[in-house]
Design a protein around this motif. Structure first.
Motif, PDB file in Angstrom:
ATOM      1  N   THR A   1       0.786  -1.233   0.000  1.00 56.57           N
ATOM      2  CA  THR A   1       0.000   0.000   0.000  1.00 56.57           C
ATOM      3  C   THR A   1       0.820   1.288   0.000  1.00 56.57           C
ATOM      4  O   THR A   1       0.563   2.183  -0.794  1.00 56.57           O
TER       5      THR A   1
ATOM      6  N   HIS B   1      -0.279   3.992   6.950  1.00 59.11           N
ATOM      7  CA  HIS B   1       0.092   5.400   6.728  1.00 59.11           C
ATOM      8  C   HIS B   1       0.818   6.019   7.912  1.00 59.11           C
ATOM      9  O   HIS B   1       0.285   6.895   8.591  1.00 59.11           O
TER      10      HIS B   1
ATOM     11  N   HIS C   1      -7.484   4.819   8.550  1.00 56.72           N
ATOM     12  CA  HIS C   1      -6.556   4.587   7.437  1.00 56.72           C
ATOM     13  C   HIS C   1      -5.368   5.532   7.432  1.00 56.72           C
ATOM     14  O   HIS C   1      -4.327   5.209   6.889  1.00 56.72           O
TER      15      HIS C   1
ATOM     16  N   HIS D   1      -7.717   9.634   3.267  1.00 57.28           N
ATOM     17  CA  HIS D   1      -6.438  10.353   3.337  1.00 57.28           C
ATOM     18  C   HIS D   1      -6.589  11.817   3.727  1.00 57.28           C
ATOM     19  O   HIS D   1      -7.461  12.518   3.212  1.00 57.28           O
TER      20      HIS D   1
ATOM     21  N   HIS E   1      -0.061   3.958  -3.273  1.00 65.00           N
ATOM     22  CA  HIS E   1       0.586   5.216  -2.890  1.00 65.00           C
ATOM     23  C   HIS E   1       2.003   5.368  -3.426  1.00 65.00           C
ATOM     24  O   HIS E   1       2.738   4.395  -3.574  1.00 65.00           O
TER      25      HIS E   1
HETATM   26 FE   LIG Z   1      -3.992   4.930   1.689  1.00 66.49          FE
END
Ligand SMILES: [Fe+2]
Length: 503
Positions: free
Chosen positions: A145, A191, A239, A304, A486
């Motif tokens: 990711t 993240h 997330h 995000h 990403h």
């Molecule tokens: Fe993401």
């Protein structure tokens, strides 16, 4: 609903044979997995010139399954493949490699996939009640990711909280699992954020079983230096996160699944609870659960955030908000309906403000474009930024793709839009600061794109101050690149040292 197959129904020739037998749009057309690793130097330029002040690496992660999945394939299930385009002295090179995860290693040894992907069904017999975040024991963990540069390594991480894999930033070889000096015993969310001012690494773990969220800080020496257990009302699906010099902001959105249903059926059934608020928890960087200040906002969901910063007693935070994240299956899409619906995004840019002195909460919609994959200059994370770069997402396409690059000016409240040529599938586009310095937007925006008609791939370099002029340079990638998740920019000084004077 449009599909990419209406542009070109023929799959590329460089594909694993097993995809031919599986009807899933994320395994065909531009999304078809590739079958090779590549190292190529001195790439050809299709148009323009590679700017001499572009110095560093564009890195992008994404799903690229090696073997046929066990059960239904979700786009989040593909083995992580990392692409690097390296720019130096007006030349470019390209490297791509799979992340050698524990799951991929076992599958290659056994010749088959044994763990379910995120659509299950899950074998919960391998999970103990009191364990923290145990997802990788019953759900395939792919490290596909995100990529973040931290202390000489690139960390590949996974959407659903997974093991952290450290990669060599130049060869993209997998070094091994990152445990921050042996102190990390759980998975981590995809993240993390690295504070560019002092090198702190901030992240959290979340899972289906208590304590639902655990917050971590690792120091610039690579060692874990803070852990805080955060009790949530139940399992959640956070997330992202943001931070300021003094605080980290945690997420609790009313989009989640029922753990009793999971235990009973082996499937996660995610529902939007529109009667419950969105909540942001502001915790001092080295704070404890008792110090978290929770602020309530309009129900919805955020994948995000753009950035956050402090203004006096206020925390200000921008992000891409989905006011109605209800997963609406299209019955015509059959058993893949939930996945396809989950990946169809509808949202907008929003600003939240939280006052730490008074407890006041304010929010406002900043624009109405359907944008996501939002990045400021990440070298300015945690402090006020004027510009950010987003991808516009078409709402009438069956699969997730980007059709325009959008630059927001948060000082003027304006935007510029560059619409990509039809047939191209670009990736997330981070900002790369010019080695010449200058204003906040003095630099480039870089992406990797693939054409669905002939499957050629290119790296596109935009002048960040003139994105509407289109790419100033298009670099030929000597292999097809499938769309992914990403991307990040690693400045050349981290890879090769400070640029010599005169450049
Ligand atoms: Fe993401």
């Amino acid at each position: 609903m449009r599909t990419y197959a209406q542009q070109n129904p023929v799959d590329p020739p460089d594909r694993p044979g097993w995809v031919d037998g599986i009807d899933n749009p994320y395994l065909h057309g531009p999304y078809t997995p590739v079958i090779s690793e590549v190292t190529a130097v001195d790439l050809d330029v299709a148009a323009g010139e590679i700017p001499a002040d572009l110095y560093g690496a564009y890195l992008r992660n994404g799903p690229n399954p090696v073997l046929a999945p066990r059960g239904l394939y979700h786009w989040f299930d593909g083995d992580g493949m990392v692409h690097g385009v390296y720019f130096r002295d007006g030349r470019a090179s390209y490297v791509r490699k799979w992340v050698r995860t524990r799951a991929l290693h076992d599958e290659i040894a056994r010749g088959k996939v044994e763990l379910s992907g995120i659509m299950g069904p899950f074998d919960l017999s391998r999970v103990g009640d009191g364990e923290l975040a145990v997802n990788p024991d019953y759900c395939k963990d792919t490290a596909n990711t995100t990529l973040n540069y931290f202390k000489g390594k690139v960390l590949a991480q996974w959407y659903n909280a997974g093991r952290v894999y450290a990669l060599d930033p130049l060869t993209l070889d997998t070094i091994g699992e990152e445990t921050f000096g042996g102190a990390l015993h759980t998975t981590l969310n995809a993240h993390p954020k690295v504070d560019p001012r002092n090198g702190d690494y901030l992240d959290y773990d979340y899972g289906d079983f208590k304590s639902y969220l655990t917050y971590y800080v690792a120091g610039p020496d690579g060692r874990l230096k803070h852990t805080a257990r955060i009790d949530l009302p139940g399992p959640r699906l956070p997330h992202d996160t943001t931070f300021t010099p003094n605080y980290t902001i945690l997420h609790d959105f009313p989009l989640y699944h029922d753990v009793d249903v999971l235990r009973r059926t082996g499937h996660r059934v995610v529902q939007f609870h529109r009667d419950q608020p969105s909540r942001f928890g502001v915790i001092p960087r080295f704070g404890t659960q008792e110090q978290v200040r929770w602020f309530e906002f309009t129900p919805g969901y955020v994948l995000h955030m753009v950035n956050a910063w402090e203004e006096g007693d206020w925390i200000v935070m921008d992000g891409c908000f989905q006011p109605d994240p209800t997963i609406r299956r299209d019955p015509a899409e059959g058993i893949l309906g939930s996945m396809l619906a989950y990946l169809r995004y509808k949202g907008h840019l929003r600003r939240w403000r939280m006052n730490l002195a008074t407890g006041e909460a304010r929010e406002e919609q900043l624009d109405d474009l359907n944008v996501e994959f939002c990045l400021p200059d990440t070298g300015l994370y945690g402090v006020k930024t004027r510009w950010s770069y987003h991808q516009r997402i078409p709402t009438d396409l069956q699969t997730l793709a980007f059709d325009a690059l959008v630059k927001y000016d948060h000082e003027r409240g304006s935007r510029e839009v560059y619409e990509y040529e039809a047939g191209w599938y670009p990736s997330e586009a981070p900002f790369a600061r010019s080695t010449r310095g200058g204003e906040e937007d003095s630099g480039y925006v870089v992406t990797l794109a693939t054409n669905v008609m002939d499957y050629r791939s290119e790296a596109w370099i935009f002048d960040a101050r003139r994105i509407t002029a289109g790419p100033v340079c298009r670099v030929r990638i000597p292999a097809r690149v499938a769309p992914g998740f990403h991307a990040s920019w690693v400045p050349g000084r981290e890879l090769w040292g400070e640029r010599p004077p005169g450049h």
